[in-house]
Design a protein around this motif. Structure first.
Motif, PDB file in Angstrom:
ATOM      1  N   THR A 271      42.842  42.445  -2.294  1.00 16.74           N
ATOM      2  CA  THR A 271      43.812  42.393  -1.196  1.00 16.74           C
ATOM      3  C   THR A 271      45.147  42.978  -1.644  1.00 16.74           C
ATOM      4  O   THR A 271      45.333  43.282  -2.819  1.00 16.74           O
TER       5      THR A 271
ATOM      6  N   THR B  20      37.746  46.746   4.706  1.00 14.68           N
ATOM      7  CA  THR B  20      37.547  45.831   5.836  1.00 14.68           C
ATOM      8  C   THR B  20      38.834  45.072   6.187  1.00 14.68           C
ATOM      9  O   THR B  20      39.688  44.870   5.327  1.00 14.68           O
ATOM     10  N   ASN B  21      38.933  44.687   7.419  1.00 11.22           N
ATOM     11  CA  ASN B  21      39.988  43.746   7.796  1.00 11.22           C
ATOM     12  C   ASN B  21      39.481  42.338   7.538  1.00 11.22           C
ATOM     13  O   ASN B  21      38.288  42.059   7.672  1.00 11.22           O
ATOM     14  N   ILE B  22      40.413  41.457   7.190  1.00 14.83           N
ATOM     15  CA  ILE B  22      40.049  40.052   6.943  1.00 14.83           C
ATOM     16  C   ILE B  22      40.741  39.204   8.019  1.00 14.83           C
ATOM     17  O   ILE B  22      41.966  39.312   8.208  1.00 14.83           O
ATOM     18  N   TYR B  23      39.952  38.399   8.716  1.00 14.98           N
ATOM     19  CA  TYR B  23      40.491  37.565   9.803  1.00 14.98           C
ATOM     20  C   TYR B  23      40.347  36.088   9.464  1.00 14.98           C
ATOM     21  O   TYR B  23      39.412  35.704   8.745  1.00 14.98           O
TER      22      TYR B  23
ATOM     23  N   SER C 175      35.146  39.027   7.832  1.00 17.70           N
ATOM     24  CA  SER C 175      35.300  40.419   8.270  1.00 17.70           C
ATOM     25  C   SER C 175      34.833  40.599   9.714  1.00 17.70           C
ATOM     26  O   SER C 175      34.601  41.732  10.146  1.00 17.70           O
ATOM     27  N   ASN C 176      34.668  39.501  10.412  1.00 18.14           N
ATOM     28  CA  ASN C 176      34.249  39.537  11.817  1.00 18.14           C
ATOM     29  C   ASN C 176      32.877  40.161  11.997  1.00 18.14           C
ATOM     30  O   ASN C 176      32.658  40.991  12.884  1.00 18.14           O
TER      31      ASN C 176
ATOM     32  N   LEU D  91      44.521  38.370  12.137  1.00 13.76           N
ATOM     33  CA  LEU D  91      44.351  39.326  11.036  1.00 13.76           C
ATOM     34  C   LEU D  91      45.201  38.866   9.846  1.00 13.76           C
ATOM     35  O   LEU D  91      46.408  38.628   9.984  1.00 13.76           O
TER      36      LEU D  91
ATOM     37  N   ASP E  92      44.780  40.387   6.405  1.00 19.82           N
ATOM     38  CA  ASP E  92      45.072  41.533   5.535  1.00 19.82           C
ATOM     39  C   ASP E  92      43.971  42.571   5.742  1.00 19.82           C
ATOM     40  O   ASP E  92      42.881  42.257   6.235  1.00 19.82           O
ATOM     41  N   SER E  93      44.274  43.810   5.324  1.00 19.90           N
ATOM     42  CA  SER E  93      43.230  44.831   5.228  1.00 19.90           C
ATOM     43  C   SER E  93      42.965  44.987   3.741  1.00 19.90           C
ATOM     44  O   SER E  93      43.915  45.079   2.962  1.00 19.90           O
ATOM     45  N   CYS E  94      41.693  44.999   3.379  1.00 25.00           N
ATOM     46  CA  CYS E  94      41.428  45.018   1.936  1.00 25.00           C
ATOM     47  C   CYS E  94      40.120  45.731   1.631  1.00 25.00           C
ATOM     48  O   CYS E  94      39.407  46.167   2.526  1.00 25.00           O
TER      49      CYS E  94
END
Ligand code: GDP
Ligand code: MG
Length: 437
Positions: free
Chosen positions: A85, A50-53, A37-38, A60, A62-64
């Motif tokens: 997700t 959160t965004n997943i990187y 999640s940075n 990027l 997904d946003s989950c």
């Protein structure tokens, strides 16, 4: 080599769906979430968007929604992360790939999250097996049967038996150094009586195992009768599809056909069989008839179909047989005995009457089975062994040998709940699980 004890897997089914769930469990899980999640921070038990990187490319993925559970307050007892997700094959693949970049995590084996839960004393083996049964459950009765054990019904019962044994065993061990005349006779007698009571309690419990098997494996129904009476027609009508070939040519159904269905919450396995044409000289037809009779002998309920009074074979009728007189659309009013139901599969006449009798019979066979805790053959084996050791213990006058047999008896019960276990047993149980559970 360093053992990697943080595991991850997709916990929902692989494929297109509204949401997919990933689970990560073990000491590195929080750091993995933090990295994905940075650098976001997560409080235990709080779901956060959160965004997943990607951990290497920072792309990027997904946003989950994500949640962190601090061990031991988690399913596995370890620090655990769950990611919810988008349910897309491409997202799933990309997250799998991203997770495989973490050197301190590896993909989970089948059932490994639940294995962690067992090893961390979050669940015992009866609960573990009940979870596997619950995941396999297809009918209402199977769900109920499994659910009571996931909540610890079986554990409670088996633990209480084991505690009784351990108490008596402790007394025996404490008395090993006494001489025979120092032993208080009334205590020995009371203990033996308690053991006898326990044996009969266990024996009664073992009797319930067949009910659980009926729920889990399904009740067997066989449709039998002479050729051309309408067996395949009623089979198709019951299962709601044209699976069996219906024709006016006698001997069309040569091999048995099976189907499983849910009737009022119970699993029912129904077989259409070859017509019982005793006069045939055809080799294959003869084989089919032999198979039909074999299926009938193993069935819990038989539907015996006839289309003429004179062809009824009384020998084929017992308390578990429903006799149907078919094709009444073609025949004049017949004076039938009370236990024979006139019906027309073709027009549906009297269908409800048959259906009510059929479903009542199913329910009476399954009655009370949902309360049963003896759901696995392995419990039955262990309990039978336990009884054998208890019987020896009661007969044994030498206190150290009595104690030894009591210990063996209590270990048998301990093996049911997993207080006593060996790795082969665990491998066996967890290999039947799906990935991600
Ligand atoms: N008139 C009438 N014909 C039926 C009825 N049920 C089945 N049949 C016919 O009887 C023949 C034999 O049926 P089938 O289901 O193949 O009998 P099976 O040999 O016992 O499996 C077929 O031509 C069916 O259409 C019924 O209720 N009334
Ligand atoms: Mg047929």
């Amino acid at each position: 080599m360093k053992t990697i004890n943080t595991i991850f897997a997709l916990s929902s089914a692989y494929g297109k769906a509204g949401v997919s769930v990933f689970r990560i469990s073990g000491p590195a899980s929080y750091d993995i979430l933090n990295k994905l999640s940075n650098g976001k921070k997560f409080l235990p038990n709080v779901v956060k968007f959160t965004n997943i990187y990607h951990p290497k490319t920072n792309v990027l993925l997904d946003s989950c929604m994500a949640v962190f559970f601090k061990g031991p307050a988690s399913y596995t007892g370890e620090d655990t992360v769950e990611l919810y997700t988008h349910g897309s094959i491409a997202v799933i693949d990309s997250i799998y790939e991203a997770l495989s970049n973490f050197k301190d995590a590896r993909i989970a084996e089948k059932g490994e999250f639940t294995k962690q839960a067992f090893l961390n004393n979050k669940l015992d083996l009866t609960q573990v097996e009940a979870i596997a049964d619950l995941i396999d459950a297809e009918t209402e009765s199977q769900r109920k049967l499994a659910l009571s054990n996931t909540n610890g019904e079986a554990s409670k019962l088996y633990n209480s038996w084991r505690e009784k044994l351990v108490k008596i065993l402790a007394w025996c061990e404490a008395s090993i150094d006494f001489s025979d005349d120092e032993m208080p006779k009334d205590v020995v007698e009371k203990n033996d009586n308690d053991l006898k009571k326990l044996i009969s309690e266990i024996e009664k419990h073992i009797e319930t195992s067949s009910s659980a098997q009926l729920i889990k494996q399904g009740l067997k129904v066989a449709i039998i009768g002479k050729p051309n009476v309408g067996k395949s027609s009623i089979f198709n009508k019951i299962i709601g599809e044209n699976k069996a070939i219906v024709s006016n040519i006698a001997g069309t159904t040569r091999d048995a056909l099976d189907a499983s269905l849910d009737i009022d919450g119970f699993k029912v396995n129904i077989s259409d069989t070859a017509g019982l044409n005793e006069k045939t000289s055809d080799k294959i037809e003869k084989k089919g008839i032999k198979k039909a009779l074999d299926i009938a002998s193993k069935a819990d309920i038989k539907i015996y179909m006839v289309d003429g009074i004179r062809s009824i074979d009384e020998k084929k009728i017992d308390g578990d047989t429903i006799v149907l007189f078919n094709k009444i659309d073609k025949k004049q009013n017949q004076n039938l005995p009370k236990n024979i139901i006139p019906i027309s599969v073709k027009t549906g006449e009297n269908w409800n009457k048959f259906w009510n009798i059929f479903t009542k019979k199913i329910k009476s066979k399954m009655q009370n089975s949902c309360d049963v805790t003896l759901t696995q053959q392995r419990y039955k084996n262990a309990l039978n062994n336990c009884i054998e050791f208890l019987k020896i213990a009661i007969k044994e006058s030498q206190i150290d040998l009595k104690a030894e047999n009591l210990r063996l008896a209590s270990d048998e019960i301990g093996s049911i709940t997993g207080k006593i276990y060996f790795n082969e047993l665990l491998d066996n149980i967890f290999s039947s699980f799906c990935l991600g559970k």
